[in-house]
Structures are given as C-alpha cells and as structure tokens.
Design an enzyme around this catalytic site. Structure first.
Site, PDB file in Angstrom:
ATOM      1  N   VAL A  15       1.936 -27.689  -4.229  1.00 51.27           N
ATOM      2  CA  VAL A  15       2.520 -27.401  -5.540  1.00 51.27           C
ATOM      3  C   VAL A  15       1.504 -26.851  -6.555  1.00 51.27           C
ATOM      4  O   VAL A  15       1.778 -25.857  -7.245  1.00 51.27           O
ATOM      5  CB  VAL A  15       3.265 -28.649  -6.082  1.00 51.27           C
ATOM      6  CG1 VAL A  15       2.350 -29.841  -6.220  1.00 51.27           C
ATOM      7  CG2 VAL A  15       3.947 -28.352  -7.390  1.00 51.27           C
ATOM      8  N   SER A  38      -1.780 -24.395   6.953  1.00 51.53           N
ATOM      9  CA  SER A  38      -0.559 -24.159   7.742  1.00 51.53           C
ATOM     10  C   SER A  38       0.090 -22.899   7.187  1.00 51.53           C
ATOM     11  O   SER A  38       0.462 -22.867   6.010  1.00 51.53           O
ATOM     12  CB  SER A  38       0.435 -25.311   7.616  1.00 51.53           C
ATOM     13  OG  SER A  38      -0.217 -26.479   7.241  1.00 51.53           O
ATOM     14  N   GLN A  78      -6.534 -30.986  -1.013  1.00 54.12           N
ATOM     15  CA  GLN A  78      -6.766 -32.403  -1.246  1.00 54.12           C
ATOM     16  C   GLN A  78      -8.256 -32.651  -1.491  1.00 54.12           C
ATOM     17  O   GLN A  78      -9.097 -32.053  -0.817  1.00 54.12           O
ATOM     18  CB  GLN A  78      -6.348 -33.173  -0.006  1.00 54.12           C
ATOM     19  CG  GLN A  78      -5.106 -33.988  -0.205  1.00 54.12           C
ATOM     20  CD  GLN A  78      -4.539 -34.457   1.119  1.00 54.12           C
ATOM     21  OE1 GLN A  78      -5.274 -34.752   2.051  1.00 54.12           O
ATOM     22  NE2 GLN A  78      -3.239 -34.493   1.193  1.00 54.12           N
ATOM     23  N   SER A 131      -6.231 -29.643 -15.727  1.00 52.34           N
ATOM     24  CA  SER A 131      -5.235 -30.640 -16.126  1.00 52.34           C
ATOM     25  C   SER A 131      -3.966 -29.962 -16.609  1.00 52.34           C
ATOM     26  O   SER A 131      -4.007 -28.878 -17.182  1.00 52.34           O
ATOM     27  CB  SER A 131      -5.764 -31.539 -17.238  1.00 52.34           C
ATOM     28  OG  SER A 131      -4.729 -32.435 -17.636  1.00 52.34           O
ATOM     29  N   LYS A 185     -13.328 -33.652 -16.675  1.00 53.20           N
ATOM     30  CA  LYS A 185     -11.936 -33.875 -16.238  1.00 53.20           C
ATOM     31  C   LYS A 185     -11.712 -35.361 -15.915  1.00 53.20           C
ATOM     32  O   LYS A 185     -10.660 -35.932 -16.227  1.00 53.20           O
ATOM     33  CB  LYS A 185     -11.622 -32.999 -15.020  1.00 53.20           C
ATOM     34  CG  LYS A 185     -10.282 -33.327 -14.340  1.00 53.20           C
ATOM     35  CD  LYS A 185      -9.116 -32.981 -15.220  1.00 53.20           C
ATOM     36  CE  LYS A 185      -7.727 -33.345 -14.764  1.00 53.20           C
ATOM     37  NZ  LYS A 185      -7.387 -33.771 -13.477  1.00 53.20           N
ATOM     38  N   HIS A 188     -11.348 -37.134 -19.116  1.00 48.31           N
ATOM     39  CA  HIS A 188     -10.012 -36.783 -19.624  1.00 48.31           C
ATOM     40  C   HIS A 188      -8.978 -37.735 -19.020  1.00 48.31           C
ATOM     41  O   HIS A 188      -8.135 -38.301 -19.708  1.00 48.31           O
ATOM     42  CB  HIS A 188      -9.687 -35.324 -19.262  1.00 48.31           C
ATOM     43  CG  HIS A 188      -8.222 -34.984 -19.352  1.00 48.31           C
ATOM     44  ND1 HIS A 188      -7.310 -35.383 -18.392  1.00 48.31           N
ATOM     45  CD2 HIS A 188      -7.510 -34.307 -20.277  1.00 48.31           C
ATOM     46  CE1 HIS A 188      -6.102 -34.972 -18.738  1.00 48.31           C
ATOM     47  NE2 HIS A 188      -6.193 -34.306 -19.878  1.00 48.31           N
ATOM     48  N   ASN A 189      -9.051 -37.926 -17.711  1.00 52.68           N
ATOM     49  CA  ASN A 189      -8.073 -38.797 -17.050  1.00 52.68           C
ATOM     50  C   ASN A 189      -8.245 -40.252 -17.488  1.00 52.68           C
ATOM     51  O   ASN A 189      -7.257 -40.972 -17.626  1.00 52.68           O
ATOM     52  CB  ASN A 189      -8.204 -38.692 -15.533  1.00 52.68           C
ATOM     53  CG  ASN A 189      -7.607 -37.405 -15.001  1.00 52.68           C
ATOM     54  OD1 ASN A 189      -7.561 -36.406 -15.707  1.00 52.68           O
ATOM     55  ND2 ASN A 189      -7.149 -37.412 -13.777  1.00 52.68           N
ATOM     56  N   GLU A 192      -6.589 -40.549 -20.652  1.00 59.61           N
ATOM     57  CA  GLU A 192      -5.143 -40.499 -20.361  1.00 59.61           C
ATOM     58  C   GLU A 192      -4.633 -41.901 -19.969  1.00 59.61           C
ATOM     59  O   GLU A 192      -3.586 -42.339 -20.443  1.00 59.61           O
ATOM     60  CB  GLU A 192      -4.949 -39.491 -19.229  1.00 59.61           C
ATOM     61  CG  GLU A 192      -3.556 -39.336 -18.699  1.00 59.61           C
ATOM     62  CD  GLU A 192      -3.575 -38.393 -17.474  1.00 59.61           C
ATOM     63  OE1 GLU A 192      -4.119 -37.265 -17.567  1.00 59.61           O
ATOM     64  OE2 GLU A 192      -3.061 -38.785 -16.413  1.00 59.61           O
TER      65      GLU A 192
HETATM   66  N1  LIG Z   1      -0.576 -32.684  -8.572  1.00 62.46           N
HETATM   67  C1  LIG Z   1      -1.151 -32.632  -9.771  1.00 62.46           C
HETATM   68  O1  LIG Z   1      -0.522 -32.850 -10.824  1.00 62.46           O
HETATM   69  C2  LIG Z   1      -2.597 -32.282  -9.873  1.00 62.46           C
HETATM   70  C3  LIG Z   1      -3.158 -32.064 -11.129  1.00 62.46           C
HETATM   71  C4  LIG Z   1      -4.485 -31.679 -11.212  1.00 62.46           C
HETATM   72  C5  LIG Z   1      -5.217 -31.530 -10.059  1.00 62.46           C
HETATM   73  N2  LIG Z   1      -4.668 -31.767  -8.849  1.00 62.46           N
HETATM   74  C6  LIG Z   1      -5.492 -31.573  -7.675  1.00 62.46           C
HETATM   75  O2  LIG Z   1      -5.183 -30.301  -7.115  1.00 62.46           O
HETATM   76  C7  LIG Z   1      -5.366 -30.343  -5.685  1.00 62.46           C
HETATM   77  C8  LIG Z   1      -4.081 -29.896  -5.012  1.00 62.46           C
HETATM   78  O3  LIG Z   1      -3.047 -30.806  -5.370  1.00 62.46           O
HETATM   79  P1  LIG Z   1      -1.566 -30.699  -4.765  1.00 62.46           P
HETATM   80  O4  LIG Z   1      -0.818 -31.859  -5.333  1.00 62.46           O
HETATM   81  O5  LIG Z   1      -1.050 -29.327  -4.949  1.00 62.46           O
HETATM   82  O6  LIG Z   1      -1.775 -30.815  -3.193  1.00 62.46           O
HETATM   83  P2  LIG Z   1      -2.342 -32.013  -2.266  1.00 62.46           P
HETATM   84  O7  LIG Z   1      -1.196 -32.747  -1.705  1.00 62.46           O
HETATM   85  O8  LIG Z   1      -3.404 -32.774  -2.955  1.00 62.46           O
HETATM   86  O9  LIG Z   1      -3.044 -31.165  -1.078  1.00 62.46           O
HETATM   87  C9  LIG Z   1      -2.275 -30.430  -0.168  1.00 62.46           C
HETATM   88  C10 LIG Z   1      -2.992 -29.154   0.196  1.00 62.46           C
HETATM   89  O10 LIG Z   1      -4.264 -29.453   0.811  1.00 62.46           O
HETATM   90  C11 LIG Z   1      -4.298 -28.767   2.069  1.00 62.46           C
HETATM   91  N3  LIG Z   1      -5.149 -29.470   3.015  1.00 62.46           N
HETATM   92  C12 LIG Z   1      -5.138 -30.780   3.298  1.00 62.46           C
HETATM   93  N4  LIG Z   1      -6.078 -31.055   4.220  1.00 62.46           N
HETATM   94  C13 LIG Z   1      -6.676 -29.891   4.527  1.00 62.46           C
HETATM   95  C14 LIG Z   1      -7.727 -29.526   5.406  1.00 62.46           C
HETATM   96  N5  LIG Z   1      -8.361 -30.438   6.152  1.00 62.46           N
HETATM   97  N6  LIG Z   1      -8.096 -28.227   5.460  1.00 62.46           N
HETATM   98  C15 LIG Z   1      -7.466 -27.303   4.704  1.00 62.46           C
HETATM   99  N7  LIG Z   1      -6.466 -27.592   3.846  1.00 62.46           N
HETATM  100  C16 LIG Z   1      -6.086 -28.873   3.766  1.00 62.46           C
HETATM  101  C17 LIG Z   1      -2.866 -28.740   2.511  1.00 62.46           C
HETATM  102  O11 LIG Z   1      -2.699 -27.803   3.527  1.00 62.46           O
HETATM  103  P3  LIG Z   1      -1.468 -27.955   4.569  1.00 62.46           P
HETATM  104  O12 LIG Z   1      -0.284 -27.338   3.900  1.00 62.46           O
HETATM  105  O13 LIG Z   1      -1.922 -27.194   5.755  1.00 62.46           O
HETATM  106  O14 LIG Z   1      -1.297 -29.412   4.853  1.00 62.46           O
HETATM  107  C18 LIG Z   1      -2.185 -28.358   1.202  1.00 62.46           C
HETATM  108  O15 LIG Z   1      -2.350 -26.997   0.914  1.00 62.46           O
HETATM  109  C19 LIG Z   1      -5.781 -31.780  -5.360  1.00 62.46           C
HETATM  110  O16 LIG Z   1      -7.172 -31.887  -5.296  1.00 62.46           O
HETATM  111  C20 LIG Z   1      -5.264 -32.567  -6.544  1.00 62.46           C
HETATM  112  O17 LIG Z   1      -5.978 -33.764  -6.761  1.00 62.46           O
HETATM  113  C21 LIG Z   1      -3.366 -32.108  -8.742  1.00 62.46           C
END
Ligand SMILES: NC(=O)c1ccc[n+]([C@@H]2O[C@H](COP(=O)([O-])OP(=O)(O)OC[C@H]3O[C@@H](n4cnc5c(N)ncnc54)[C@H](OP(=O)(O)O)[C@@H]3O)[C@@H](O)[C@H]2O)c1
Length: 478
Positions: A15, A38, A78, A131, A185, A188-189, A192
């Site tokens: 996302v 993937s 991740q 953020s 960041k 910030h959290n 929060e």
């Molecule tokens: N969600 C939020 O509100 C938010 C806000 C700020 C920052 N973030 C940060 O932004 C990042 C992405 O967050 P998210 O919620 O969109 O996704 P996520 O669930 O944290 O990560 C999923 C993504 O990581 C990939 N991935 C996982 N293991 C991998 C590996 N070994 N090699 C390559 N790719 C791998 C997955 O690929 P596949 O599709 O192949 O599994 C997918 O694209 C994270 O670090 C999160 O902490 C999130």
C-alpha cells in the site's frame, strides 16, 4: 548496462509503495519505474493505473536498466531483514554514485550501519522517514530525509515535488546525515503515541466524569478542533467517537477491544531516550499505557483490587470539560518539548546538524501529528534558534501559566476518582520536576554514596566528595 527513461524508481508495491509511486507519477517531469518481489503486485499496479505511465520491471536487473543516472530508487518494503535483502539485491545491479533510498520505518542505527556500508561501496544511501500513512503517501506526506548532501542534490527536488505543503512550503527538509531522518521520524512517532494517549485520557475523564456519550464527546472534540488544539489527531478522534457499530448499534468505541497495539517505534523512542539520558516521560507513559492495556492476564488478576469508595461525579460539567481541555494542551506542550529534547540530544550524540525549527515546520502538514500548534513551535525556534527548553519559550510558558491550575485540578480529580491518567500526571510531574528549585536528587546522591561510594558534588565548592559512612563519617575529597 543500458540506462532507461525513468528518473525515479520504487521498490516494494504494497500500500505505501504503490501510493508513493502514484504520487511520484502524478508530478510533472517524473517517470517512475516500479518493481516488487512478487511480480503480481507490479502487474496489478500498472494495470490499475495506466495513466501513471509506470515503467514496470520483472527483475532487479530490468529495474536498474529502466532508470536514468544517477539511478534513484525508493524502497518501501518491510523494515528489517526485508530491507537488507532488497538493498543487497539493488547493490548487485546498481553502480557507484547511484542512490538507494529507504522510505520504510527503519530503526535509525540500522540506517547508520547501512549508510556506512554502502558509502564504502560508492553508493549513496538515504534513510527517509515518511509519515502520513497511505493517504499521505498518495497525496503528500511529511518527509524526513537523512543521507549525504550529494544525494540530496538529486533527491531533494523529487521529494519536494511529492511532499505535503504547509503555508506554501513543502514538508521536507534534509534533516541531517545518515540516520538523522529515521531518528526524527522515530521521535515523531513517539510524540504521536503521547498525543494519542493524552487525547484518550481526556475522553475517558470526560466520559466517566460527566456520563456523556461518545457521540456527545465527539462534538466536544470537534469544537476543540477549532481552537488551539486543532490537529489531525483531535479531528479523527471526533470521527471515531461518532462512529456507530453497524452490527450492534452501539458506539464503535464500545465494541473495540481495549487493548492497544504497537509496531515498535514508540518503544524505540523511549529506549533511545533512556540511552541518551533524556526524560521523555510522557512518551514513555503513553508507550507503557499501550502495554498495560494489552496485559490481559494481569488486568484480569487485578479486577478485585479496591478503588476509591465514592463514585466520580462532576459538579460543573462545563468547567470540568474546560479543565480537561487545558490539561490536554499543557500535557501536549510537554510531550513536544520532550520530543525536541530527544532530537537535540540525538543530534549531539550522532553529530547531526538538525534545525529544530525546520523539523517543526515539516511536521505542519502531511504527517499524523500535524497541528496548528506546530506553527507556534516554529515561531519559538525562529525567535531563538538555540532554545534550551521548548516549554520555557515565552508563548508556551504563558500557555502553561494559564493552564497549570486546571491541569492540577484534572490530575487531582483523576487520582481521587481512580481513573488512570498516566500521561497527564507524568507530564505534570515532569513540569514540576524541571521547575523545582531543589530536587530530592540530593538525597539520592547521599544514598548512592552510602552504599556504593559513588561520591557527590557540593553546592558550595568544586570537586567530588565522599563521606566515610562506615568509619567516623567525616568527609573526604574523592
Ligand atoms: N503503512 C503505513 O502507514 C506506513 C507509514 C509509514 C511508513 N511505513 C513503512 O513503509 C514500508 C512499507 O509499508 P507497507 O505497509 O506498504 O508494506 P509492508 O507490509 O510493510 O511490506 C510489504 C512489502 O515488502 C516487500 N517485501 C517483504 N519482504 C521482502 C523481501 N525479503 N524482499 C523484497 N521485498 C520484500 C513485499 O513484497 P511482496 O509483495 O513480494 O511480499 C511488499 O512489497 C514499511 O517499512 C513500513 O514500516 C508504513
């Protein structure tokens, strides 16, 4: 290896990555290469948004080939091992001078380690705190980049183009080198966490003190959101409190299990503060309050423990609600003051030249703690760049002077009623601790000297001293 037409790439299309890629593609001049481990996710994104003109890649090599030099790729995968694996894969196909940006929620020591390792191989590695959640990633997040000045030259304009805008200014600043962005960041959290817990305590006190329904309290928060408490978190609190559960017809807040989760950034903020010796007590209490809520077995075991005999009723509802508003505002000032103290201490420890005023400005829009109040913080740092203590800046000192009586009344009422208000009361204790002329730390030093010969300093002359406690109790210079 050939070079392609995309000026920026995104790796990781869950996302956050998908939304960030769409945001990038929507800005003039950007062509965005996309890659996901993937391939299905890549195909889905490209098919769903053909107007974005994404350049899809099925392999890391294809991804590298689709980018112009210096290649610039933003990782949204991740945090932890997945980020290391992705960086390793990119380093195989990128060349020295290329820029690898980690936009995930990395722990800043990991960013420092990765930056050093990649710099030795000639790459630019930039840890960027982002953020704003999904919505922010798509429409304009608040962005906290670290990394080198060289990388900032290429990356800066790109990040400025996608960031939220507050009063005409993009919410992005090169906060400092290597891990500085992820550090800011993280704090910030932490803020929060404190802000959310304070709002939750305010809600709980009003509900238990006045018997008002969640929907009625939603109106109070909506009203507060038109004044000095105006903020995203107060705004969404009103939305959550208004929500009715479709299945039961009860307020949603009453059917949600009262055990708060956490992804770890609050704990990092507190752990880091402990090692830096910075008392972020409001943030710590907020983090522990989530842990306490989730201690189901202990909460069950404590059910029989006694509370106050008398029930809690408020004589003057309007006055009580206004007191709670003031207590919330005062405690919020403390939380931000503590957070900025931690950033200042981190900057000193890790040699980052962080402009605290710029940090307050980049939090004004796009991020979860965005608030009207950040303009006042920005003003305070504009008036005095070397401000030692945010809560002592004239504007905030006045605000605290106006609210401290209400704050004390609320903490007293909560204590007497047996309503937990850890963030309100610890913030007040912090305020009183800092402003105390003399603290009982003197006695603690005496105790430490007694059992451990840890020595103490005196108020009336230089040097370290020890009392011969097990001897004749005379004092010697240590
Ligand atoms: N969600 C939020 O509100 C938010 C806000 C700020 C920052 N973030 C940060 O932004 C990042 C992405 O967050 P998210 O919620 O969109 O996704 P996520 O669930 O944290 O990560 C999923 C993504 O990581 C990939 N991935 C996982 N293991 C991998 C590996 N070994 N090699 C390559 N790719 C791998 C997955 O690929 P596949 O599709 O192949 O599994 C997918 O694209 C994270 O670090 C999160 O902490 C999130």
């Amino acid at each position: 290896m050939s070079v392609g037409a995309a000026n920026i790439g995104v790796v990781g299309l869950a996302v956050m990555g998908a939304n960030l890629a769409r945001n990038l593609a929507s800005r003039e001049g950007n062509t965005v290469a996309v890659f996901n481990r993937s391939h299905g996710r890549t195909e889905a994104l490209v098919n769903e948004f053909p107007e974005a003109g994404f350049v899809p890649a099925a392999t890391y090599a294809e991804f590298a080939a689709s980018l112009s030099r210096p290649r610039t790729a933003i990782l949204m995968v991740q945090a932890g091992a997945a980020t290391d694996a992705t960086i390793d894969a990119l380093a195989e196909v990128f060349e020295p001078g290329d820029i690898i940006v980690d936009g995930g929620n990395a722990y800043f020591p990991d960013t420092i380690r990765r930056e050093r390792a990649l710099r030795e191989r000639g790459f630019n590695f930039v840890g960027v705190g982002i953020s704003g959640g999904e919505e922010g990633a798509l429409n304009g997040p608040s962005i906290m980049p670290g990394g080198s000045d060289e990388a900032w030259t290429t990356l800066g304009p790109i990040l400025e183009s996608i960031a939220a805008v507050a009063e005409g200014e993009p919410c992005v600043t090169h906060v400092g080198h290597d891990g500085a962005g992820h550090f800011v960041k993280m704090v910030h959290n932490g803020i929060e966490y404190a802000d959310m817990q304070l709002i939750a305590e305010a809600y709980d006190l009003i509900r238990r003190g006045t018997g008002k329904s969640p929907a009625e309290i939603a109106e109070i928060f909506a009203e507060w959101n038109t004044g000095e408490l105006e903020s995203y978190l107060v705004e969404i609190t009103a939305e959550v409190l208004r929500q009715v559960d479709a299945e039961t017809g009860a307020p949603l807040v009453d059917v949600i299990l009262d055990q708060a989760g956490a992804k770890g950034t609050g704990a990092w903020t507190v752990q880091t503060a402990l090692s830096l010796g910075v008392p972020v007590s409001g943030i710590a209490e907020a983090t522990f309050a989530r842990s306490l809520s989730s201690q189901a077995a202990q909460r069950q075991a404590a059910q029989a423990l006694p509370g106050p005999d008398e029930s809690f009723t408020v004589a003057d509802e309007a006055a009580f609600i206004e007191d709670v508003r003031q207590a919330l505002y005062a405690s919020k000032i403390v939380a931000y003051s503590q957070g900025f103290d931690e950033i200042r201490a981190g900057a000193a420890e890790y040699n980052w030249n962080i402009d605290l005023g710029a940090v307050s400005r980049l939090w004004r829009a796009g991020c979860i703690i965005r608030a009207q109040f950040l303009n006042r913080i920005a003003d305070a740092f504009a008036d005095d760049e070397a401000l030692t203590l945010l809560m002592a800046a004239p504007y905030f000192a006045d605000a605290l002077a106006n609210s401290q009586s209400a704050w004390r009344r609320v903490v007293i009422a909560a204590t007497q009623a047996g309503i937990p208000s850890p963030a309100f009361s610890s913030s007040l204790a912090y305020y009183d601790g800092l402003r105390a002329d003399r603290l009982p730390a003197a006695l603690v030093q005496g105790q430490r000297d007694f059992f451990g010969a840890h020595t103490y300093r005196r108020v009336d002359r230089e040097g370290s001293f020890h009392t011969l406690w097990s001897g004749d109790r005379t004092e010697i210079q240590a």
